[in-house]
Design a protein around this motif. Structure first.
Motif, PDB file in Angstrom:
ATOM      1  N   ARG A 199      96.423  66.580 -77.973  1.00  0.00           N
ATOM      2  CA  ARG A 199      96.225  67.483 -76.830  1.00  0.00           C
ATOM      3  C   ARG A 199      97.378  67.315 -75.850  1.00  0.00           C
ATOM      4  NH1 ARG A 199      92.119  70.369 -74.573  1.00  0.00           N
ATOM      5  NH2 ARG A 199      92.263  70.757 -72.333  1.00  0.00           N
ATOM      6  N   LEU A 200      98.045  68.414 -75.537  1.00  0.00           N
ATOM      7  CA  LEU A 200      99.103  68.413 -74.537  1.00  0.00           C
ATOM      8  C   LEU A 200      98.705  69.366 -73.416  1.00  0.00           C
ATOM      9  CD1 LEU A 200     101.072  68.603 -77.549  1.00  0.00           C
ATOM     10  CD2 LEU A 200     102.413  67.460 -75.799  1.00  0.00           C
ATOM     11  N   GLU A 201      98.683  68.849 -72.209  1.00  0.00           N
ATOM     12  CA  GLU A 201      98.275  69.663 -71.069  1.00  0.00           C
ATOM     13  C   GLU A 201      99.269  69.483 -69.925  1.00  0.00           C
ATOM     14  OE1 GLU A 201      94.292  70.531 -68.296  1.00  0.00           O
ATOM     15  OE2 GLU A 201      94.202  69.121 -69.989  1.00  0.00           O
ATOM     16  N   VAL A 202      99.781  70.605 -69.434  1.00  0.00           N
ATOM     17  CA  VAL A 202     100.773  70.632 -68.343  1.00  0.00           C
ATOM     18  C   VAL A 202     101.959  69.739 -68.709  1.00  0.00           C
ATOM     19  CG1 VAL A 202     101.064  70.645 -65.846  1.00  0.00           C
ATOM     20  CG2 VAL A 202      98.757  70.773 -66.800  1.00  0.00           C
ATOM     21  N   CYS A 203     102.534  69.996 -69.868  1.00  0.00           N
ATOM     22  CA  CYS A 203     103.664  69.193 -70.355  1.00  0.00           C
ATOM     23  C   CYS A 203     104.911  70.071 -70.496  1.00  0.00           C
ATOM     24  CB  CYS A 203     103.330  68.557 -71.709  1.00  0.00           C
ATOM     25  SG  CYS A 203     102.059  67.257 -71.615  1.00  0.00           S
ATOM     26  N   VAL A 204     106.087  69.418 -70.458  1.00  0.00           N
ATOM     27  CA  VAL A 204     107.360  70.113 -70.571  1.00  0.00           C
ATOM     28  C   VAL A 204     108.225  69.423 -71.614  1.00  0.00           C
ATOM     29  CG1 VAL A 204     109.474  70.795 -69.371  1.00  0.00           C
ATOM     30  CG2 VAL A 204     107.290  70.838 -68.147  1.00  0.00           C
ATOM     31  N   PHE A 205     108.850  70.219 -72.484  1.00  0.00           N
ATOM     32  CA  PHE A 205     109.852  69.731 -73.429  1.00  0.00           C
ATOM     33  C   PHE A 205     111.185  70.344 -73.019  1.00  0.00           C
ATOM     34  CE2 PHE A 205     105.890  69.255 -75.630  1.00  0.00           C
ATOM     35  CZ  PHE A 205     106.044  68.136 -76.444  1.00  0.00           C
ATOM     36  N   ASN A 206     112.123  69.503 -72.606  1.00  0.00           N
ATOM     37  CA  ASN A 206     113.401  69.986 -72.101  1.00  0.00           C
ATOM     38  C   ASN A 206     114.547  69.445 -72.956  1.00  0.00           C
ATOM     39  OD1 ASN A 206     115.622  70.777 -70.628  1.00  0.00           O
ATOM     40  ND2 ASN A 206     114.802  70.128 -68.652  1.00  0.00           N
ATOM     41  N   GLY A 207     115.287  70.364 -73.602  1.00  0.00           N
ATOM     42  CA  GLY A 207     116.431  69.950 -74.407  1.00  0.00           C
ATOM     43  C   GLY A 207     116.068  69.132 -75.627  1.00  0.00           C
ATOM     44  N   CYS A 208     114.892  69.365 -76.183  1.00  0.00           N
ATOM     45  CA  CYS A 208     114.425  68.590 -77.340  1.00  0.00           C
ATOM     46  C   CYS A 208     114.662  69.358 -78.648  1.00  0.00           C
ATOM     47  CB  CYS A 208     112.936  68.290 -77.209  1.00  0.00           C
ATOM     48  SG  CYS A 208     112.502  67.220 -75.812  1.00  0.00           S
ATOM     49  N   ASP A 209     114.745  68.605 -79.734  1.00  0.00           N
ATOM     50  CA  ASP A 209     114.825  69.214 -81.061  1.00  0.00           C
ATOM     51  C   ASP A 209     113.473  69.026 -81.742  1.00  0.00           C
ATOM     52  OD1 ASP A 209     115.347  70.130 -83.608  1.00  0.00           O
ATOM     53  OD2 ASP A 209     117.319  69.186 -83.740  1.00  0.00           O
ATOM     54  N   LEU A 210     112.734  70.132 -81.873  1.00  0.00           N
ATOM     55  CA  LEU A 210     111.404  70.113 -82.473  1.00  0.00           C
ATOM     56  C   LEU A 210     111.374  70.938 -83.761  1.00  0.00           C
ATOM     57  CD1 LEU A 210     110.626  70.743 -78.979  1.00  0.00           C
ATOM     58  CD2 LEU A 210     108.884  69.291 -79.983  1.00  0.00           C
ATOM     59  N   THR A 211     112.486  70.965 -84.455  1.00  0.00           N
ATOM     60  CA  THR A 211     112.586  71.744 -85.685  1.00  0.00           C
ATOM     61  C   THR A 211     111.492  71.332 -86.680  1.00  0.00           C
ATOM     62  OG1 THR A 211     114.972  72.043 -85.432  1.00  0.00           O
ATOM     63  CG2 THR A 211     114.070  72.269 -87.653  1.00  0.00           C
ATOM     64  N   ARG A 212     110.759  72.324 -87.142  1.00  0.00           N
ATOM     65  CA  ARG A 212     109.713  72.151 -88.175  1.00  0.00           C
ATOM     66  C   ARG A 212     108.664  71.107 -87.790  1.00  0.00           C
ATOM     67  NH1 ARG A 212     114.382  72.564 -91.053  1.00  0.00           N
ATOM     68  NH2 ARG A 212     114.462  70.332 -91.423  1.00  0.00           N
ATOM     69  N   ILE A 213     108.343  70.988 -86.520  1.00  0.00           N
ATOM     70  CA  ILE A 213     107.222  70.116 -86.154  1.00  0.00           C
ATOM     71  C   ILE A 213     105.926  70.701 -86.708  1.00  0.00           C
ATOM     72  CG2 ILE A 213     108.298  69.212 -84.066  1.00  0.00           C
ATOM     73  CD1 ILE A 213     106.437  71.139 -82.478  1.00  0.00           C
ATOM     74  N   GLN A 214     104.932  69.846 -86.924  1.00  0.00           N
ATOM     75  CA  GLN A 214     103.643  70.271 -87.454  1.00  0.00           C
ATOM     76  C   GLN A 214     102.610  70.212 -86.329  1.00  0.00           C
ATOM     77  OE1 GLN A 214     102.673  68.168 -91.105  1.00  0.00           O
ATOM     78  NE2 GLN A 214     104.836  68.049 -91.666  1.00  0.00           N
ATOM     79  N   VAL A 215     101.987  71.362 -86.060  1.00  0.00           N
ATOM     80  CA  VAL A 215     101.089  71.457 -84.902  1.00  0.00           C
ATOM     81  C   VAL A 215      99.694  71.902 -85.314  1.00  0.00           C
ATOM     82  CG1 VAL A 215     102.843  71.772 -83.125  1.00  0.00           C
ATOM     83  CG2 VAL A 215     102.098  73.741 -84.464  1.00  0.00           C
ATOM     84  N   ASN A 216      99.223  71.463 -86.470  1.00  0.00           N
ATOM     85  CA  ASN A 216      97.879  71.810 -86.904  1.00  0.00           C
ATOM     86  C   ASN A 216      96.839  71.200 -85.965  1.00  0.00           C
ATOM     87  OD1 ASN A 216      98.773  73.238 -89.139  1.00  0.00           O
ATOM     88  ND2 ASN A 216      98.759  71.440 -90.460  1.00  0.00           N
ATOM     89  N   GLN A 217      95.938  72.069 -85.477  1.00  0.00           N
ATOM     90  CA  GLN A 217      94.842  71.644 -84.601  1.00  0.00           C
ATOM     91  C   GLN A 217      95.357  70.990 -83.319  1.00  0.00           C
ATOM     92  OE1 GLN A 217      91.697  69.594 -86.845  1.00  0.00           O
ATOM     93  NE2 GLN A 217      92.559  70.458 -88.723  1.00  0.00           N
ATOM     94  N   THR A 218      96.553  71.336 -82.909  1.00  0.00           N
ATOM     95  CA  THR A 218      97.101  70.816 -81.661  1.00  0.00           C
ATOM     96  C   THR A 218      96.643  71.708 -80.515  1.00  0.00           C
ATOM     97  OG1 THR A 218      99.059  70.097 -82.882  1.00  0.00           O
ATOM     98  CG2 THR A 218      99.211  70.119 -80.485  1.00  0.00           C
ATOM     99  N   ALA A 219      96.093  71.092 -79.460  1.00  0.00           N
ATOM    100  CA  ALA A 219      95.650  71.833 -78.284  1.00  0.00           C
ATOM    101  C   ALA A 219      96.792  71.883 -77.275  1.00  0.00           C
ATOM    102  CB  ALA A 219      94.424  71.170 -77.668  1.00  0.00           C
ATOM    103  N   LEU A 220      97.149  73.089 -76.846  1.00  0.00           N
ATOM    104  CA  LEU A 220      98.308  73.280 -75.970  1.00  0.00           C
ATOM    105  C   LEU A 220      97.879  74.065 -74.738  1.00  0.00           C
ATOM    106  CD1 LEU A 220     100.613  74.358 -78.905  1.00  0.00           C
ATOM    107  CD2 LEU A 220     100.841  72.203 -77.667  1.00  0.00           C
ATOM    108  N   ARG A 221      97.905  73.420 -73.596  1.00  0.00           N
ATOM    109  CA  ARG A 221      97.526  74.056 -72.338  1.00  0.00           C
ATOM    110  C   ARG A 221      98.659  73.891 -71.330  1.00  0.00           C
ATOM    111  NH1 ARG A 221      94.630  75.699 -75.428  1.00  0.00           N
ATOM    112  NH2 ARG A 221      92.347  75.618 -75.601  1.00  0.00           N
ATOM    113  N   GLU A 222      99.216  75.011 -70.906  1.00  0.00           N
ATOM    114  CA  GLU A 222     100.331  75.014 -69.957  1.00  0.00           C
ATOM    115  C   GLU A 222     101.477  74.122 -70.449  1.00  0.00           C
ATOM    116  OE1 GLU A 222      99.470  74.875 -65.708  1.00  0.00           O
ATOM    117  OE2 GLU A 222      97.324  75.028 -66.194  1.00  0.00           O
TER     118      GLU A 222
END
Length: 220
Positions: free
Chosen positions: A60-83
């Motif tokens: 679970r990620l809530e009110v998070c920021v990714f700045n200048g990151c490399d997230l190529t082909r990350i796996q986000v199955n059942q990942t909760a994303l809020r803001e």
């Protein structure tokens, strides 16, 4: 990537071992291919992190920021994303289909090439100044979404609700009204011309026939 956790920085090791984080900033970490599942992040920032092919199942990620990151082909199955906001980050080839319902996302200046968004509600989602070439947008609610400044060349929109969606400053957007629901959808002139041409119309001033392009000399 080394499989030995002892070669990781202290912050990286803690990130792998602990389950809950709040108001923290993680900078310059190399966690390529690592398992970051079953965790909770609240008001956290990731800066310049190498997260290619990392796994975030049931996180679970809530009110998070990714700045200048490399997230190529990350796996986000059942990942909760809020803001969750991605700024200047690489997200090539990410399949967002399996994220938890109704994600709240924002993309600014990101690489979304080859990404797949399927069967989600992405109302009001900003896709600003991104490169989203050859991405798939299928069966989405994109009501009030904003694609300003984004390159959509080669991307596919199918089964989408595009009510008031803003493509007015996007590049390369082709929207087939037979395959999508369009209402008050804002598009640039080039998109309207391309659609007209695919329907067999010839738009004055936008003829793609090389023989009639402005500046071409006619034979005498």
């Amino acid at each position: 990537m080394s499989s030995d956790p002892d070669t990781l920085s202290a912050d990286a090791q803690r990130l792998l071992k602990e389950d809950s984080f709040e108001n923290e900033t993680f900078s310059d970490l190399d966690l390529q291919g690592r398992d970051l599942g079953q965790k909770e992040f609240y008001r956290c920032t990731f800066e310049r992190c190498q997260l290619q092919e990392s796994r975030w199942k049931n996180t679970r990620l809530e009110v998070c920021v990714f700045n200048g990151c490399d997230l190529t082909r990350i796996q986000v199955n059942q990942t909760a994303l809020r803001e969750v906001r991605f700024e200047g980050s690489k997200l090539m080839g990410v399949d967002w289909t399996g994220v938890s319902p109704n994600p709240e996302l924002a993309f600014d200046g990101c690489v979304l090439r080859y990404a797949s968004f399927v069967g989600q509600s992405l109302r009001k989602t900003p896709f600003l100044r991104c490169t989203a070439m050859e991405a798939n947008f299928f069966d989405l609610d994109l009501t009030d979404a904003d694609f300003s400044g984004t390159d959509l060349t080669g991307s596919n929109f199918r089964g989408c609700t595009l009510t008031r969606t803003d493509f007015s400053n996007a590049v390369g957007a082709f929207l087939d009204p037979a395959r999508n629901r369009l209402k008050d959808t804002r598009v640039p002139v080039e998109t309207a011309v391309l659609l007209a041409q695919t329907l067999g119309m010839r738009v004055s001033g936008f003829n793609t026939d090389a023989a009639e392009r402005p500046g071409r000399k006619k034979g005498r």
